[in-house]
Write a protein that holds these residues in place. Structure first.
Motif, short mmCIF file in Angstrom:
data_model
loop_
_atom_site.label_atom_id
_atom_site.label_comp_id
_atom_site.label_asym_id
_atom_site.label_seq_id
_atom_site.Cartn_x
_atom_site.Cartn_y
_atom_site.Cartn_z
N UNK A 61 -21.66 2.58 -5.71
CA UNK A 61 -20.51 1.68 -5.74
C UNK A 61 -20.13 1.21 -4.33
N UNK A 62 -19.43 0.09 -4.27
CA UNK A 62 -18.92 -0.44 -3.01
C UNK A 62 -17.78 0.44 -2.49
N UNK A 63 -17.81 0.75 -1.19
CA UNK A 63 -16.80 1.62 -0.59
C UNK A 63 -15.77 0.76 0.15
N UNK A 64 -14.50 0.99 -0.15
CA UNK A 64 -13.40 0.29 0.53
C UNK A 64 -12.49 1.33 1.17
N UNK A 65 -12.25 1.18 2.47
CA UNK A 65 -11.42 2.12 3.23
C UNK A 65 -10.03 1.52 3.45
N UNK A 66 -9.02 2.31 3.17
CA UNK A 66 -7.63 1.93 3.41
C UNK A 66 -7.00 2.92 4.38
N UNK A 67 -6.42 2.39 5.47
CA UNK A 67 -5.62 3.22 6.36
C UNK A 67 -4.22 3.36 5.80
N UNK A 68 -3.33 3.99 6.55
CA UNK A 68 -1.95 4.17 6.09
C UNK A 68 -1.25 2.81 5.96
N UNK A 69 -0.27 2.69 5.06
CA UNK A 69 0.44 1.42 4.86
C UNK A 69 1.17 0.96 6.12
N UNK A 70 1.19 -0.37 6.32
CA UNK A 70 1.94 -0.92 7.46
C UNK A 70 2.29 -2.37 7.19
N UNK A 71 3.17 -2.90 8.01
CA UNK A 71 3.58 -4.30 7.89
C UNK A 71 2.81 -5.13 8.91
N UNK A 72 3.30 -5.17 10.15
CA UNK A 72 2.63 -5.93 11.20
C UNK A 72 1.90 -5.03 12.18
N UNK A 73 2.47 -3.85 12.45
CA UNK A 73 1.89 -2.93 13.42
C UNK A 73 1.14 -1.81 12.70
#
Length: 283
Positions: A61-73
């Motif tokens: 499967x395709x791997x998608x990485x998400x870091x911690x949530x943020x707005x602009x910074x």
């Protein structure tokens, strides 16, 4: 097999008793490019050799990485996740996609100094939105949610709530640099790690800004820390930043709406004076 992976385990209250460098971790939390890169690379190497990765790899499967949530910074862990994704791509020989979890809420309190109960009370109503990369939106994916350290699980619970609310069906895993495994350990261990070698702006100047091998990688903790300082300390720090760095700092702060929060307004005014004075000198 669970849906969580962390190569380092935190069992003891003494920050020097951990299996990773408290000095490096502290620099990482306050914007060290070098520390973020080393930690992201190290995490990817450990993960690549884990049974969990072998299991994921076999799915195709395709791997998608998400870091911690943020707005602009971005957060510090978001910066680390960039290097995690790029190193995992090189090690595996396959495309590793990155995407964002957006959030609108911001706080001026120090989350790391809070108890488990205080953390949950503050963030339990936060709303996150998981964004799909248009290149992979129609593919069968596995999501990797990357963060630096698991302390109480409040952040993970918020992500789980988002997954449920958005009816996300993709297989997902939580990847941490380290996790607390001692249930009796006070949540403030995170604050001790964060501030182990960085306690003042002078520390940041000495360890990061003026280090010829390093440079600032902006994150939310760093920006808020800078803007909340007493004027004398802030002025000394701004003197060592380039004009481009000061302008970037201002743009990020406004982008995250810090100009609307009272505790940051004085620092922002000082920053604007520095930028405008330098601009006039060069006209």
């Amino acid at each position: 097999m669970g849906n969580r992976y962390a190569p380092h385990k935190i069992s003891y209250p003494n920050v020097l008793a951990q299996s990773f460098s408290a000095t490096q971790y502290s620099k990482f939390k306050y914007g060290s490019f070098l520390a973020a890169a080393k930690m992201g690379n190290e995490l990817a190497v450990h993960f690549f050799h884990s049974d969990l990765w072998k299991r994921i790899k076999e799915t195709g499967k395709t791997i998608v990485v998400y870091g911690a949530p943020y707005d602009c910074i971005p957060t510090a862990s978001g910066n680390m996740s960039e290097y995690f994704a790029s190193t995992l791509c090189l090690l595996s020989g396959q495309a590793i996609y990155e995407a964002k979890i957006s959030r609108d809420t911001t706080y001026h309190e120090d989350y790391s100094a809070m108890s488990k109960e205080e953390r949950w009370e503050m963030i339990k109503c936060d709303k996150f939105n998981l964004e799909y990369d248009s290149d992979v939106a129609d593919e069968d994916c596995i999501f990797l949610f990357v963060d630096d350290v698991l302390i109480t699980g409040s952040y993970e619970q918020c992500i789980q709530n988002m997954i449920s609310e958005q009816k996300i069906k993709e297989e997902n895993y939580f990847i941490y640099y380290a996790e607390v495994i001692n249930p009796d350990l006070c949540a403030s261990i995170e604050h001790k790690l964060n501030t182990y070698c960085i306690k003042t702006l002078d520390d940041i100047s000495r360890e990061i800004t003026c280090n010829p091998l390093d440079h600032i990688m902006w994150n939310t903790r760093l920006v808020k820390f800078i803007l909340k300082q007493e004027n004398d300390s802030l002025v000394r720090f701004l003197l060592v930043l380039t004009q481009a760095e000061k302008k970037k700092l201002l743009a990020l702060a406004i982008g995250n709406k810090y100009h609307e929060i009272d505790v940051y307004k004085e620092g922002l005014e000082t920053l604007k004076v520095f930028i405008n004075t330098k601009t006039k000198e060069t006209v």
